[in-house]
Design an enzyme around this catalytic site. Structure first.
Site, PDB file in Angstrom:
ATOM      1  N   ASP A 210       0.884  -1.163   0.000  1.00  0.00           N
ATOM      2  CA  ASP A 210       0.000   0.000   0.000  1.00  0.00           C
ATOM      3  C   ASP A 210       0.920   1.211   0.000  1.00  0.00           C
ATOM      4  O   ASP A 210       2.107   1.090  -0.332  1.00  0.00           O
ATOM      5  CB  ASP A 210      -0.992  -0.042   1.177  1.00  0.00           C
ATOM      6  CG  ASP A 210      -0.318  -0.062   2.540  1.00  0.00           C
ATOM      7  OD1 ASP A 210       0.747   0.567   2.691  1.00  0.00           O
ATOM      8  OD2 ASP A 210      -0.854  -0.700   3.458  1.00  0.00           O
ATOM      9  N   ALA A 211       0.415   2.386   0.372  1.00  0.00           N
ATOM     10  CA  ALA A 211       1.232   3.588   0.241  1.00  0.00           C
ATOM     11  C   ALA A 211       2.419   3.624   1.205  1.00  0.00           C
ATOM     12  O   ALA A 211       3.399   4.317   0.944  1.00  0.00           O
ATOM     13  CB  ALA A 211       0.355   4.828   0.417  1.00  0.00           C
TER      14      ALA A 211
ATOM     15  N   LYS B 270     -12.597  -2.338  -2.014  1.00  0.00           N
ATOM     16  CA  LYS B 270     -11.709  -1.252  -1.561  1.00  0.00           C
ATOM     17  C   LYS B 270     -10.403  -1.302  -2.336  1.00  0.00           C
ATOM     18  O   LYS B 270      -9.877  -2.386  -2.587  1.00  0.00           O
ATOM     19  CB  LYS B 270     -11.432  -1.364  -0.063  1.00  0.00           C
ATOM     20  CG  LYS B 270     -10.656  -0.174   0.491  1.00  0.00           C
ATOM     21  CD  LYS B 270     -10.749  -0.107   2.006  1.00  0.00           C
ATOM     22  CE  LYS B 270      -9.696  -0.965   2.675  1.00  0.00           C
ATOM     23  NZ  LYS B 270      -9.894  -1.019   4.138  1.00  0.00           N
TER      24      LYS B 270
ATOM     25  N   LYS C 102      -6.402   0.664  -2.942  1.00  0.00           N
ATOM     26  CA  LYS C 102      -5.383   1.534  -2.370  1.00  0.00           C
ATOM     27  C   LYS C 102      -5.095   2.698  -3.313  1.00  0.00           C
ATOM     28  O   LYS C 102      -5.074   2.525  -4.539  1.00  0.00           O
ATOM     29  CB  LYS C 102      -4.098   0.741  -2.127  1.00  0.00           C
ATOM     30  CG  LYS C 102      -4.274  -0.460  -1.207  1.00  0.00           C
ATOM     31  CD  LYS C 102      -4.576  -0.034   0.211  1.00  0.00           C
ATOM     32  CE  LYS C 102      -4.678  -1.224   1.154  1.00  0.00           C
ATOM     33  NZ  LYS C 102      -4.898  -0.813   2.546  1.00  0.00           N
TER      34      LYS C 102
ATOM     35  N   ASP D  84      -8.361   3.836   0.080  1.00  0.00           N
ATOM     36  CA  ASP D  84      -7.539   3.822   1.298  1.00  0.00           C
ATOM     37  C   ASP D  84      -6.183   4.447   0.990  1.00  0.00           C
ATOM     38  O   ASP D  84      -5.425   3.941   0.168  1.00  0.00           O
ATOM     39  CB  ASP D  84      -7.355   2.364   1.760  1.00  0.00           C
ATOM     40  CG  ASP D  84      -6.653   2.270   3.110  1.00  0.00           C
ATOM     41  OD1 ASP D  84      -6.239   3.312   3.654  1.00  0.00           O
ATOM     42  OD2 ASP D  84      -6.529   1.134   3.618  1.00  0.00           O
TER      43      ASP D  84
ATOM     44  N   ASN E 182      -3.794   5.055   3.343  1.00  0.00           N
ATOM     45  CA  ASN E 182      -2.755   4.604   4.279  1.00  0.00           C
ATOM     46  C   ASN E 182      -1.847   5.750   4.734  1.00  0.00           C
ATOM     47  O   ASN E 182      -0.617   5.642   4.753  1.00  0.00           O
ATOM     48  CB  ASN E 182      -1.930   3.465   3.683  1.00  0.00           C
ATOM     49  CG  ASN E 182      -2.744   2.187   3.575  1.00  0.00           C
ATOM     50  OD1 ASN E 182      -3.270   1.860   2.510  1.00  0.00           O
ATOM     51  ND2 ASN E 182      -2.902   1.473   4.681  1.00  0.00           N
TER      52      ASN E 182
ATOM     53  N   HIS F 142     -11.119  -2.590  10.830  1.00  0.00           N
ATOM     54  CA  HIS F 142      -9.957  -2.950  10.011  1.00  0.00           C
ATOM     55  C   HIS F 142      -9.666  -4.422  10.272  1.00  0.00           C
ATOM     56  O   HIS F 142      -9.724  -4.881  11.407  1.00  0.00           O
ATOM     57  CB  HIS F 142      -8.760  -2.104  10.446  1.00  0.00           C
ATOM     58  CG  HIS F 142      -7.462  -2.500   9.844  1.00  0.00           C
ATOM     59  ND1 HIS F 142      -6.426  -3.034  10.587  1.00  0.00           N
ATOM     60  CD2 HIS F 142      -7.026  -2.442   8.574  1.00  0.00           C
ATOM     61  CE1 HIS F 142      -5.411  -3.280   9.784  1.00  0.00           C
ATOM     62  NE2 HIS F 142      -5.738  -2.938   8.557  1.00  0.00           N
TER      63      HIS F 142
HETATM   64 MG    MG Z   1      -6.563   0.743   5.803  1.00  0.00          MG
END
Ligand code: MG
Length: 366
Positions: A21-22, A167, A169, A198, A200, A300
């Site tokens: 993710d980020a 969802k 990213k 999301d 992140n 989460h």
């Molecule tokens: Mg998250």
């Protein structure tokens, strides 16, 4: 009933292919946990989740500071034990992070014992609210390192499997790329499927204001963790200015921090994670707090769904649960999603028992 011993463990379960993710990259999911043994033969299992780093700090905290407090005690006094651990020797150096993740593992194992002793799945032991199934949304097709082609193929497959929520990213270095990816996903899945993004924590307030504003046109269900999780004021500003609800909570460690977020109107979907917030004991208090503000809870899924399915099924304000199926195969009763819904577990306990063969295969020495 008396606790006779507590043994920590670390497992690293491979994630194939590795994801990003980020701010995180993960090739393994780490379970840092504890098994608690009793004089009546019931064994409780609890764990927290990591990107396979720092697990040893969590199990060291359990072994040195929490386990010794448990021996000879009644697991049904879970709230008293929680206080003794939370306000004991580790209070000086940690009231969040490592200590709260260690506390979560122990607390979950204690609730697992209680539910097993009662002969009930945890969601019934806590008082059931959803008796048949709970809605799932799928995150496992929307990783940041996926090419656009793979992203679109995966989200299409997810919808084909019956999921009604997806969802993805965001948080690419160039936000225009995020915009194009979100646009393409919305076109692929159509208007009927709910879509969450999301970040992140990767954006600052200006990036969030500019790019989330542009993305309002894609009818996003929520904007998750746009900013640093300590920035309550920034999230409050976004909640006021944007037409996308703010979701967060996976890096919020206490009911006090949730109180400040909630009371200031800085969070609109509460994503309290039982493996971070100190376990079921504290999670239930956060859920009560959210309920008093009529805010929905969507945890989460740091535990990959095993424990959270019980909490969603027993909490009136809990709407749905994330689905990421990386580690489900290691459990005696794996969290199971069919046609976009979790099928509720029926075995007594918190669904945390790990099959012996996987316990040995993925075990890492701390
Ligand atoms: Mg998250």
């Amino acid at each position: 009933m008396k606790i006779t011993r507590a043994e920590s463990f670390i497992l690293h379960v491979p994630i194939t292919p590795p994801i990003t993710d980020a701010i995180n990259a993960a090739s393994h999911w780490g379970l840092a946990g504890v098994r608690i043994f009793t004089d009546e033969g019931i064994v409780g299992c609890g764990y927290t989740g990591t990107c396979a780093e720092g697990d040893d700090l969590i199990t060291r905290t359990i072994d040195r500071y929490y386990a010794p407090l448990l021996i000879g005690k009644d697991p049904f006094l879970v709230k008293e034990l929680w206080d003794e651990m939370r306000y004991g020797k580790m209070h000086w150096i940690g009231r969040a992070g490592v200590t709260h993740m260690a506390l979560a593992a122990v607390d979950i194992a204690l609730w697992d014992i209680m539910a097993k002793a009662a002969g009930k799945p945890l969601w019934q032991y806590l008082g059931g609210h959803k008796s048949k199934r709970i809605k799932a949304y799928n995150t496992n097709g929307g990783w940041l390192n996926w090419s656009k082609d793979r992203l679109l193929k995966d989200v299409a497959d997810i919808v084909e499997q019956g999921f009604t929520g997806v969802k993805m990213k965001v948080g690419k270095p160039d936000s225009r790329e995020d915009y194009e990816r979100v646009k393409a996903v919305r076109q692929t899945i159509g208007d009927e499927i709910i879509l969450m993004i999301d970040v992140n924590q990767q954006w600052n307030i200006n990036t969030a204001m500019t790019w989330a504003k542009k993305m309002e046109e894609f009818d996003l269900y929520w904007l998750e963790e746009p900013l640093n999780p300590d920035d309550i004021l920034g999230h409050k500003k976004l909640a006021e200015e944007l037409n996308i609800p703010i979701a967060l909570g996976e890096h919020v460690y206490t009911k006090y921090a949730f109180r400040d977020y909630i009371h200031q109107g800085a969070v609109e979907y509460v994503q309290a994670d039982v493996t971070r917030v100190g376990g079921i004991t504290e999670w239930l208090q956060v859920a009560g707090l959210a309920a008093a503000y009529d805010l929905p809870i969507c945890p989460h899924v740091g535990d990959m769904g095993q424990i959270h399915q019980h909490l969603v099924a027993s909490t009136p304000g809990a709407l749905m649960l994330e689905y990421i199926p990386w580690i489900r195969h290691i459990f005696a009763e794996p969290a199971t999603v069919k046609d976009g819904y979790y099928i509720l577990p029926q075995r007594p306990g918190a669904s945390t028992d790990i099959l012996p063969e996987y316990f040995e295969a993925y075990r890492v020495k701390s």
